[in-house]
Scaffold this motif. Structure first.
Motif, PDB file in Angstrom:
ATOM      1  N   SER A  42      40.450  42.379  53.185  1.00 56.90           N
ATOM      2  CA  SER A  42      41.548  43.052  52.493  1.00 56.90           C
ATOM      3  C   SER A  42      41.447  42.868  50.985  1.00 56.90           C
ATOM      4  O   SER A  42      41.686  43.806  50.217  1.00 56.90           O
ATOM      5  N   VAL A  43      41.063  41.672  50.551  1.00 55.36           N
ATOM      6  CA  VAL A  43      40.925  41.414  49.117  1.00 55.36           C
ATOM      7  C   VAL A  43      39.780  42.230  48.544  1.00 55.36           C
ATOM      8  O   VAL A  43      39.943  42.941  47.549  1.00 55.36           O
ATOM      9  N   TYR A  44      38.617  42.153  49.170  1.00 53.81           N
ATOM     10  CA  TYR A  44      37.442  42.838  48.646  1.00 53.81           C
ATOM     11  C   TYR A  44      37.572  44.357  48.753  1.00 53.81           C
ATOM     12  O   TYR A  44      37.081  45.083  47.906  1.00 53.81           O
ATOM     13  N   ARG A  45      38.245  44.828  49.800  1.00 58.78           N
ATOM     14  CA  ARG A  45      38.437  46.273  49.940  1.00 58.78           C
ATOM     15  C   ARG A  45      39.269  46.809  48.774  1.00 58.78           C
ATOM     16  O   ARG A  45      38.932  47.820  48.167  1.00 58.78           O
ATOM     17  N   LYS A  46      40.342  46.109  48.430  1.00 61.42           N
ATOM     18  CA  LYS A  46      41.184  46.548  47.316  1.00 61.42           C
ATOM     19  C   LYS A  46      40.428  46.502  45.997  1.00 61.42           C
ATOM     20  O   LYS A  46      40.555  47.388  45.169  1.00 61.42           O
ATOM     21  N   VAL A  47      39.643  45.463  45.813  1.00 58.28           N
ATOM     22  CA  VAL A  47      38.952  45.284  44.536  1.00 58.28           C
ATOM     23  C   VAL A  47      37.785  46.248  44.383  1.00 58.28           C
ATOM     24  O   VAL A  47      37.630  46.881  43.347  1.00 58.28           O
ATOM     25  N   PHE A  48      36.966  46.391  45.412  1.00 62.02           N
ATOM     26  CA  PHE A  48      35.724  47.154  45.264  1.00 62.02           C
ATOM     27  C   PHE A  48      35.828  48.615  45.706  1.00 62.02           C
ATOM     28  O   PHE A  48      35.227  49.484  45.093  1.00 62.02           O
ATOM     29  N   GLY A  51      38.536  51.339  43.735  1.00 65.31           N
ATOM     30  CA  GLY A  51      38.283  51.644  42.333  1.00 65.31           C
ATOM     31  C   GLY A  51      38.971  50.740  41.332  1.00 65.31           C
ATOM     32  O   GLY A  51      39.112  51.102  40.172  1.00 65.31           O
ATOM     33  N   ASN A  52      39.378  49.574  41.746  1.00 62.31           N
ATOM     34  CA  ASN A  52      40.123  48.686  40.856  1.00 62.31           C
ATOM     35  C   ASN A  52      39.269  47.616  40.186  1.00 62.31           C
ATOM     36  O   ASN A  52      39.767  46.889  39.333  1.00 62.31           O
ATOM     37  N   PHE A  53      38.010  47.494  40.569  1.00 62.19           N
ATOM     38  CA  PHE A  53      37.195  46.382  40.099  1.00 62.19           C
ATOM     39  C   PHE A  53      37.125  46.309  38.572  1.00 62.19           C
ATOM     40  O   PHE A  53      37.400  45.262  37.985  1.00 62.19           O
ATOM     41  N   SER A  54      36.791  47.396  37.932  1.00 60.09           N
ATOM     42  CA  SER A  54      36.645  47.390  36.469  1.00 60.09           C
ATOM     43  C   SER A  54      37.959  47.075  35.774  1.00 60.09           C
ATOM     44  O   SER A  54      38.005  46.265  34.841  1.00 60.09           O
ATOM     45  N   SER A  55      39.044  47.694  36.229  1.00 63.47           N
ATOM     46  CA  SER A  55      40.329  47.453  35.566  1.00 63.47           C
ATOM     47  C   SER A  55      40.831  46.031  35.812  1.00 63.47           C
ATOM     48  O   SER A  55      41.383  45.403  34.909  1.00 63.47           O
ATOM     49  N   ILE A  56      40.631  45.521  37.016  1.00 65.87           N
ATOM     50  CA  ILE A  56      41.053  44.139  37.308  1.00 65.87           C
ATOM     51  C   ILE A  56      40.255  43.161  36.461  1.00 65.87           C
ATOM     52  O   ILE A  56      40.819  42.248  35.849  1.00 65.87           O
ATOM     53  N   MET A  57      38.949  43.330  36.402  1.00 64.84           N
ATOM     54  CA  MET A  57      38.100  42.417  35.628  1.00 64.84           C
ATOM     55  C   MET A  57      38.435  42.487  34.136  1.00 64.84           C
ATOM     56  O   MET A  57      38.477  41.463  33.464  1.00 64.84           O
ATOM     57  N   THR A  69      33.893  35.613  35.679  1.00 65.50           N
ATOM     58  CA  THR A  69      32.715  34.833  36.089  1.00 65.50           C
ATOM     59  C   THR A  69      33.021  34.049  37.362  1.00 65.50           C
ATOM     60  O   THR A  69      32.201  34.004  38.285  1.00 65.50           O
ATOM     61  N   LEU A  70      34.200  33.433  37.425  1.00 65.99           N
ATOM     62  CA  LEU A  70      34.583  32.677  38.622  1.00 65.99           C
ATOM     63  C   LEU A  70      34.691  33.590  39.843  1.00 65.99           C
ATOM     64  O   LEU A  70      34.248  33.216  40.932  1.00 65.99           O
ATOM     65  N   ILE A  71      35.259  34.759  39.660  1.00 65.96           N
ATOM     66  CA  ILE A  71      35.378  35.704  40.777  1.00 65.96           C
ATOM     67  C   ILE A  71      33.994  36.126  41.260  1.00 65.96           C
ATOM     68  O   ILE A  71      33.742  36.188  42.470  1.00 65.96           O
ATOM     69  N   THR A  72      33.104  36.389  40.339  1.00 63.00           N
ATOM     70  CA  THR A  72      31.739  36.772  40.698  1.00 63.00           C
ATOM     71  C   THR A  72      31.040  35.632  41.440  1.00 63.00           C
ATOM     72  O   THR A  72      30.394  35.852  42.475  1.00 63.00           O
ATOM     73  N   LEU A  73      31.181  34.414  40.936  1.00 61.66           N
ATOM     74  CA  LEU A  73      30.567  33.254  41.605  1.00 61.66           C
ATOM     75  C   LEU A  73      31.182  33.021  42.980  1.00 61.66           C
ATOM     76  O   LEU A  73      30.471  32.677  43.939  1.00 61.66           O
ATOM     77  N   GLU A  74      32.480  33.209  43.086  1.00 59.80           N
ATOM     78  CA  GLU A  74      33.149  33.050  44.371  1.00 59.80           C
ATOM     79  C   GLU A  74      32.655  34.090  45.373  1.00 59.80           C
ATOM     80  O   GLU A  74      32.408  33.781  46.541  1.00 59.80           O
ATOM     81  N   LEU A 116      35.450  22.659  44.623  1.00 54.78           N
ATOM     82  CA  LEU A 116      34.905  23.073  43.323  1.00 54.78           C
ATOM     83  C   LEU A 116      35.555  24.360  42.829  1.00 54.78           C
ATOM     84  O   LEU A 116      35.855  24.491  41.630  1.00 54.78           O
ATOM     85  N   ASP A 117      35.778  25.300  43.722  1.00 57.05           N
ATOM     86  CA  ASP A 117      36.436  26.551  43.352  1.00 57.05           C
ATOM     87  C   ASP A 117      37.852  26.278  42.863  1.00 57.05           C
ATOM     88  O   ASP A 117      38.277  26.821  41.837  1.00 57.05           O
ATOM     89  N   SER A 118      38.555  25.431  43.557  1.00 58.80           N
ATOM     90  CA  SER A 118      39.926  25.093  43.176  1.00 58.80           C
ATOM     91  C   SER A 118      39.979  24.392  41.824  1.00 58.80           C
ATOM     92  O   SER A 118      40.834  24.692  40.985  1.00 58.80           O
ATOM     93  N   VAL A 119      39.058  23.463  41.602  1.00 60.02           N
ATOM     94  CA  VAL A 119      38.992  22.749  40.320  1.00 60.02           C
ATOM     95  C   VAL A 119      38.673  23.731  39.193  1.00 60.02           C
ATOM     96  O   VAL A 119      39.306  23.696  38.126  1.00 60.02           O
ATOM     97  N   ALA A 120      37.717  24.623  39.411  1.00 60.53           N
ATOM     98  CA  ALA A 120      37.334  25.590  38.381  1.00 60.53           C
ATOM     99  C   ALA A 120      38.500  26.505  38.027  1.00 60.53           C
ATOM    100  O   ALA A 120      38.762  26.770  36.845  1.00 60.53           O
ATOM    101  N   ILE A 121      39.228  26.968  39.030  1.00 63.87           N
ATOM    102  CA  ILE A 121      40.377  27.837  38.768  1.00 63.87           C
ATOM    103  C   ILE A 121      41.479  27.068  38.045  1.00 63.87           C
ATOM    104  O   ILE A 121      42.102  27.578  37.114  1.00 63.87           O
ATOM    105  N   ALA A 122      41.711  25.829  38.436  1.00 62.56           N
ATOM    106  CA  ALA A 122      42.759  25.026  37.794  1.00 62.56           C
ATOM    107  C   ALA A 122      42.439  24.760  36.329  1.00 62.56           C
ATOM    108  O   ALA A 122      43.344  24.768  35.488  1.00 62.56           O
ATOM    109  N   PHE A 123      41.180  24.518  36.019  1.00 65.46           N
ATOM    110  CA  PHE A 123      40.807  24.259  34.624  1.00 65.46           C
ATOM    111  C   PHE A 123      40.779  25.538  33.778  1.00 65.46           C
ATOM    112  O   PHE A 123      40.929  25.483  32.570  1.00 65.46           O
TER     113      PHE A 123
END
Length: 164
Positions: A42-48, A51-57, A69-74, A116-123
């Motif tokens: 559901s998340v990836y369908r909405k984003v990719f 047609g929302n990927f460019s505007s969201i990013m 960058t974090l979203i791409t790495l995730e 690691l994902d949680s720490v990266a988002i928190a920082f």
């Protein structure tokens, strides 16, 4: 009804095969990638695909420069784990010797990646590092690792089954 305890250890032939507790490992190995797709689609369908990927990013980049960058790495990490679980399914059903070691790595790396994902988002943002979803994910994955890793390391059935 009587319970019979044998003084003899069963030979390796009686332990070969995908039986015993390995059935539960097999079910988890098959259902994990299915659950990943159901959870993330559901998340990836909405984003990719909507047609929302460019505007969201672009919006996220102005709010928090490292979030794209974090979203791409995730996304890359999720794809790698998905492929790893598919490969684990192949290794499991073909009874490959590599299965126990690869399984252990994937099962240990899963809670590490969540943390690691949680720490990266928190920082990077003001989002709490230990929200309910993250804590539950860490607990679930850590408990699973604490149960299955010792089983993979010490089980005679695992040693007798994954030999090819």
């Amino acid at each position: 009804m009587s319970i019979k305890f044998s003084d003899q250890e069963p030979d390796d032939k009686s332990l070969q095969g995908l039986g015993g507790w390995l059935v539960l490992i097999g079910i988890a190995t098959v259902l994990t990638p299915v659950g990943m797709v159901l959870r993330e689609q559901s998340v990836y369908r909405k984003v990719f695909f909507e047609g929302n990927f460019s505007s969201i990013m672009a919006r996220l980049a102005t709010e928090h420069p490292f979030i794209p960058t974090l979203i791409t790495l995730e996304l890359i990490c999720n794809i790698c784990f998905f492929i790893a679980w598919l490969y684990l399914g192949f290794l499991f059903f073909s009874k490959r010797k590599l299965f126990p070691r690869f399984f252990i790595w994937v099962v240990i790396l899963t809670p590490v990646a969540v943390l690691l994902d949680s720490v990266a988002i928190a920082f990077t943002t003001n989002v709490s590092m230990f929200d309910t979803e993250t804590v539950l994910g860490l607990l679930k994955n850590s408990i699973y690792a604490l149960i299955t890793v010792p089983y993979m390391l010490g089980s005679k059935r695992v040693q007798a089954t994954f030999i090819s």
